[in-house]
Design a protein around this motif. Sequence first.
Motif, PDB file in Angstrom:
ATOM      1  N   GLY A   1       0.985  -1.194   0.184  1.00 45.29           N
ATOM      2  CA  GLY A   1       0.245   0.436  -0.134  1.00 45.29           C
ATOM      3  C   GLY A   1       0.721   1.076  -0.072  1.00 45.29           C
ATOM      4  O   GLY A   1       0.218   2.085  -0.391  1.00 45.29           O
ATOM      5  N   PHE A   2       1.762   0.885   0.960  1.00 48.97           N
ATOM      6  CA  PHE A   2       3.185   2.810   0.637  1.00 48.97           C
ATOM      7  C   PHE A   2       3.407   2.157  -0.492  1.00 48.97           C
ATOM      8  O   PHE A   2       3.690   3.618  -1.439  1.00 48.97           O
ATOM      9  CB  PHE A   2       4.420   2.418   1.820  1.00 48.97           C
ATOM     10  CG  PHE A   2       3.404   2.018   3.276  1.00 48.97           C
ATOM     11  CD1 PHE A   2       1.736   2.999   3.205  1.00 48.97           C
ATOM     12  CD2 PHE A   2       3.257   1.698   4.662  1.00 48.97           C
ATOM     13  CE1 PHE A   2       1.169   2.895   4.782  1.00 48.97           C
ATOM     14  CE2 PHE A   2       3.370   1.834   5.940  1.00 48.97           C
ATOM     15  CZ  PHE A   2       1.954   2.218   5.987  1.00 48.97           C
ATOM     16  N   VAL A   3       4.549   1.222  -0.953  1.00 50.35           N
ATOM     17  CA  VAL A   3       4.503   1.130  -2.521  1.00 50.35           C
ATOM     18  C   VAL A   3       3.128   2.020  -3.319  1.00 50.35           C
ATOM     19  O   VAL A   3       3.729   3.108  -3.859  1.00 50.35           O
ATOM     20  CB  VAL A   3       5.524   0.568  -2.705  1.00 50.35           C
ATOM     21  CG1 VAL A   3       5.594   0.570  -4.269  1.00 50.35           C
ATOM     22  CG2 VAL A   3       5.949  -0.105  -1.720  1.00 50.35           C
ATOM     23  N   GLY A   4       2.831   1.318  -3.402  1.00 44.70           N
ATOM     24  CA  GLY A   4       0.763   2.116  -4.359  1.00 44.70           C
ATOM     25  C   GLY A   4       1.023   3.707  -4.279  1.00 44.70           C
ATOM     26  O   GLY A   4       0.677   4.462  -5.135  1.00 44.70           O
ATOM     27  N   ALA A   5       0.812   4.163  -2.335  1.00 44.63           N
ATOM     28  CA  ALA A   5       0.759   6.036  -2.709  1.00 44.63           C
ATOM     29  C   ALA A   5       1.853   6.804  -3.122  1.00 44.63           C
ATOM     30  O   ALA A   5       1.311   8.123  -2.195  1.00 44.63           O
ATOM     31  CB  ALA A   5       0.152   6.018  -0.957  1.00 44.63           C
ATOM     32  N   GLY A   6       2.956   5.631  -2.889  1.00 45.98           N
ATOM     33  CA  GLY A   6       4.328   7.093  -3.744  1.00 45.98           C
ATOM     34  C   GLY A   6       4.968   7.280  -2.045  1.00 45.98           C
ATOM     35  O   GLY A   6       5.235   8.064  -1.993  1.00 45.98           O
ATOM     36  N   LEU A   7       3.874   6.138  -1.325  1.00 46.05           N
ATOM     37  CA  LEU A   7       4.980   6.706   0.379  1.00 46.05           C
ATOM     38  C   LEU A   7       6.357   5.967   0.639  1.00 46.05           C
ATOM     39  O   LEU A   7       7.473   6.780   1.811  1.00 46.05           O
ATOM     40  CB  LEU A   7       4.031   6.333   1.663  1.00 46.05           C
ATOM     41  CG  LEU A   7       3.328   7.245   1.625  1.00 46.05           C
ATOM     42  CD1 LEU A   7       1.990   6.824   2.396  1.00 46.05           C
ATOM     43  CD2 LEU A   7       2.996   8.778   2.166  1.00 46.05           C
ATOM     44  N   LEU A   8       6.782   4.987   0.127  1.00 53.84           N
ATOM     45  CA  LEU A   8       7.591   4.706   0.119  1.00 53.84           C
ATOM     46  C   LEU A   8       8.352   3.925  -1.223  1.00 53.84           C
ATOM     47  O   LEU A   8       6.977   3.686  -2.795  1.00 53.84           O
ATOM     48  CB  LEU A   8       7.798   3.315   0.897  1.00 53.84           C
ATOM     49  CG  LEU A   8       7.444   3.093   2.226  1.00 53.84           C
ATOM     50  CD1 LEU A   8       7.048   2.109   2.666  1.00 53.84           C
ATOM     51  CD2 LEU A   8       8.880   3.845   2.869  1.00 53.84           C
ATOM     52  N   THR A   9       9.737   4.379  -2.004  1.00 47.92           N
ATOM     53  CA  THR A   9       9.984   3.061  -3.200  1.00 47.92           C
ATOM     54  C   THR A   9       9.839   2.035  -3.385  1.00 47.92           C
ATOM     55  O   THR A   9       9.854   1.689  -1.339  1.00 47.92           O
ATOM     56  CB  THR A   9      11.903   4.133  -3.180  1.00 47.92           C
ATOM     57  OG1 THR A   9      12.355   2.931  -2.508  1.00 47.92           O
ATOM     58  CG2 THR A   9      11.476   5.557  -3.188  1.00 47.92           C
ATOM     59  N   PHE A  10      10.273   0.985  -3.927  1.00 49.02           N
ATOM     60  CA  PHE A  10       9.831  -0.345  -4.413  1.00 49.02           C
ATOM     61  C   PHE A  10      11.250  -0.539  -3.362  1.00 49.02           C
ATOM     62  O   PHE A  10      11.319  -2.037  -2.442  1.00 49.02           O
ATOM     63  CB  PHE A  10       9.629  -0.663  -6.015  1.00 49.02           C
ATOM     64  CG  PHE A  10       9.936  -2.240  -6.208  1.00 49.02           C
ATOM     65  CD1 PHE A  10       8.915  -3.293  -5.153  1.00 49.02           C
ATOM     66  CD2 PHE A  10      10.728  -2.677  -6.433  1.00 49.02           C
ATOM     67  CE1 PHE A  10       8.591  -4.492  -5.199  1.00 49.02           C
ATOM     68  CE2 PHE A  10      10.225  -4.026  -7.031  1.00 49.02           C
ATOM     69  CZ  PHE A  10       9.340  -4.894  -5.980  1.00 49.02           C
ATOM     70  N   SER A  11      12.103  -0.206  -3.040  1.00 46.84           N
ATOM     71  CA  SER A  11      13.489  -1.136  -2.715  1.00 46.84           C
ATOM     72  C   SER A  11      13.368  -1.181  -1.097  1.00 46.84           C
ATOM     73  O   SER A  11      14.194  -1.680  -0.821  1.00 46.84           O
ATOM     74  CB  SER A  11      14.795  -0.321  -3.342  1.00 46.84           C
ATOM     75  OG  SER A  11      14.567   0.803  -3.028  1.00 46.84           O
ATOM     76  N   GLN A  12      13.153   0.224  -1.000  1.00 47.30           N
ATOM     77  CA  GLN A  12      12.513   0.392   1.063  1.00 47.30           C
ATOM     78  C   GLN A  12      11.950  -0.481   1.598  1.00 47.30           C
ATOM     79  O   GLN A  12      11.814  -1.534   2.327  1.00 47.30           O
ATOM     80  CB  GLN A  12      11.840   2.127   0.515  1.00 47.30           C
ATOM     81  CG  GLN A  12      13.358   2.670   0.274  1.00 47.30           C
ATOM     82  CD  GLN A  12      12.467   5.122   0.967  1.00 47.30           C
ATOM     83  OE1 GLN A  12      11.335   4.757   0.493  1.00 47.30           O
ATOM     84  NE2 GLN A  12      13.579   5.572   0.881  1.00 47.30           N
ATOM     85  N   ALA A  13      10.450  -0.596   0.718  1.00 48.66           N
ATOM     86  CA  ALA A  13       9.747  -1.538   0.868  1.00 48.66           C
ATOM     87  C   ALA A  13      10.055  -2.669   0.477  1.00 48.66           C
ATOM     88  O   ALA A  13       9.440  -3.635   1.839  1.00 48.66           O
ATOM     89  CB  ALA A  13       8.607  -1.494  -0.321  1.00 48.66           C
ATOM     90  N   LEU A  14      10.864  -2.711   0.371  1.00 45.32           N
ATOM     91  CA  LEU A  14      12.095  -4.765   0.114  1.00 45.32           C
ATOM     92  C   LEU A  14      12.358  -4.704   1.544  1.00 45.32           C
ATOM     93  O   LEU A  14      11.778  -6.639   1.646  1.00 45.32           O
ATOM     94  CB  LEU A  14      12.469  -5.034  -1.377  1.00 45.32           C
ATOM     95  CG  LEU A  14      12.201  -5.188  -2.349  1.00 45.32           C
ATOM     96  CD1 LEU A  14      12.805  -4.476  -3.526  1.00 45.32           C
ATOM     97  CD2 LEU A  14      11.396  -6.051  -3.191  1.00 45.32           C
ATOM     98  N   GLY A  15      12.975  -4.214   2.206  1.00 46.34           N
ATOM     99  CA  GLY A  15      13.164  -4.303   3.123  1.00 46.34           C
ATOM    100  C   GLY A  15      12.460  -4.507   4.485  1.00 46.34           C
ATOM    101  O   GLY A  15      12.278  -5.683   5.267  1.00 46.34           O
ATOM    102  N   ILE A  16      11.237  -3.982   3.929  1.00 49.09           N
ATOM    103  CA  ILE A  16      10.292  -4.469   5.153  1.00 49.09           C
ATOM    104  C   ILE A  16       9.442  -5.528   4.824  1.00 49.09           C
ATOM    105  O   ILE A  16       9.360  -6.719   5.494  1.00 49.09           O
ATOM    106  CB  ILE A  16       8.838  -3.153   4.969  1.00 49.09           C
ATOM    107  CG1 ILE A  16       8.821  -2.267   5.630  1.00 49.09           C
ATOM    108  CG2 ILE A  16       7.737  -3.906   5.553  1.00 49.09           C
ATOM    109  CD1 ILE A  16       8.052  -0.945   5.253  1.00 49.09           C
ATOM    110  N   VAL A  17       9.636  -6.307   3.602  1.00 48.75           N
ATOM    111  CA  VAL A  17       9.395  -7.831   3.255  1.00 48.75           C
ATOM    112  C   VAL A  17      10.358  -8.356   3.692  1.00 48.75           C
ATOM    113  O   VAL A  17       9.733  -9.623   4.249  1.00 48.75           O
ATOM    114  CB  VAL A  17       9.017  -7.761   1.927  1.00 48.75           C
ATOM    115  CG1 VAL A  17       8.872  -9.275   1.675  1.00 48.75           C
ATOM    116  CG2 VAL A  17       7.800  -6.987   1.053  1.00 48.75           C
ATOM    117  N   PHE A  18      11.538  -8.348   3.662  1.00 46.17           N
ATOM    118  CA  PHE A  18      12.211  -9.458   3.832  1.00 46.17           C
ATOM    119  C   PHE A  18      12.385  -9.261   5.361  1.00 46.17           C
ATOM    120  O   PHE A  18      12.648 -10.609   6.204  1.00 46.17           O
ATOM    121  CB  PHE A  18      13.383  -8.929   3.090  1.00 46.17           C
ATOM    122  CG  PHE A  18      14.553  -8.583   1.933  1.00 46.17           C
ATOM    123  CD1 PHE A  18      12.964  -9.181   1.551  1.00 46.17           C
ATOM    124  CD2 PHE A  18      14.875  -7.497   1.813  1.00 46.17           C
ATOM    125  CE1 PHE A  18      13.339  -9.343   0.116  1.00 46.17           C
ATOM    126  CE2 PHE A  18      15.237  -7.668   0.492  1.00 46.17           C
ATOM    127  CZ  PHE A  18      14.303  -8.547  -0.331  1.00 46.17           C
TER     128      PHE A  18
END
Length: 533
Positions: free
Chosen positions: A70-87
């Motif tokens: 959701g944050f990537v979709g809303a432009g609040l996080l870049t995709f690479s930043q969101a990957l850190g959360i997933v990992f």
Amino acid sequence: MTQWFELLGGLGIFLLGVVIMTDGLKGVAGDALRSALTRFTRSPYSGAATGAISTAILQSSSAMTLAAVGFVGAGLLTFSQALGIVFGANIGTTITGWLVALLGFKFDLDSVVMPLVLLGVLMHLLGRGKSRQGGMALAGFGLIFVGITAMQSGMSGLEGQLTPETFPPNTFAGRLQLLAIGVLITLVTQSSSAGVATALTAVHTGTMSFEQAAAMVIGMDVGTTATALFATIGGSVETRRTGYSHVVYNLFTGVGAFLLLTPYVWLWQWLAPGEVYQQAEIALVAFHSSFNALGIVVILPFSEKFAALMMKLVPDRDSSLVSRLDRQLLADPMVALEALRVTLQDIARAEFYYCLDLMRNQASANPERLAELGLAIDKSQRYLDLIHSSPERSREWQFLMACMHSLDHMGRLHDRLFDKERAQLWQSTERLFHLGGELDSGLRELRNLEQRAGDWSELAVRASVMAQACEEDARRARELMMSDIAQGREDTVRGELMLESSRWLRRVAEHVWRISHYLGEAGGQSQITQVKN
């Protein structure tokens, strides 16, 4: 047969406990953790840390992955930043295993957890607000250990029927079969935590050897990606990228863990001979945490390259205004509202630009573009209809109300944009020129302000000034035009058209103000800080 029922019933109680505890913890701390994700995620490294901590608290890697999408979709996080959360979420999920190994088997908690379940239920029935959610979390926590006790009892009753020899042998081919069994268990239970708890119970009762259980746990870790993979069906490009990234990453860590299993046993035997089998539960959860931690250490330095690879594999072909409105986000209303809020900002911006071009008779103000705006508003309305809340959830409710009001005014503004004649009459009519010029200059100023700051609360202040000025100009213009008609200086037909044009300009200014105002309110309710690269 009774033992099998007890084992399966215990597994069911364990799963129920995890679900109830997760729901309760989300109610107590979900909003704060969601805000913390964007506040502290400045890089893939900090994203991994916040993802691990948040998942350890909420006990739901799915919730964290969904929030990241959701944050990537809303432009609040870049995709690479969101990957850190997933990992990082993969690390957080191992906490359940530690709870089971350190508390479920080391202490007799039967006399303690049952009253906890009752206390939690009473808190939920009699409490209010967060205490109700806290009661759910407490009851779920107790049920986890009730389930573990039942599983232990059922597994012990199968002694002699289930032994390490019952399962595939501790060979390369046997471990592959055990890995496949682990994947299958996770596919059935839809919870790696439940699978790990089952494996821990098996090694504790001697039903499986450490190596057999470890191979199954690797399979369970890989099996969790099925949930993410299923979630990509019909999802947005951000959902698909995140889901596929989860699959690729867990396959990577799974291969690494499979190759490191034998060296891990050798290391234990060298440091503490025999302890890997005598303390098999601790060794198993330590292995689970270790290979997930090692995977993060290896992948994080290459997270941007990994993100670039996933972007190439899953290109963004949808440039629509509503590409962020992913139905998968509806599982978390706040995340769905955040995606909707940014979508409404895009639509409002496009509407304001269209209005400005329409008033100036620009070629870009064409029927095709207006139809696209209409479809975007309709789809946003349908998406909004799927988001439900209640006044008890104050901030979420106000967020929802602000989005509803802004979308309502967008629809009204869109209806007025079909009236080309009234939109452009001000340029050829002296009585309307000042009013039209006020709206024209106000829209241009709003455009420049939005491009510089993007703060819709600030835009609302300027839009309010513009709307007030247009209201006063429209009143003066109406009086002058009616005077002209009464004195015969203007014919009735054209005079009526000019009056309608003045109403058009005034109401458009009001809709622009209302849209900006409610989007500013929605931004205040989101309480999510925009992350700057």
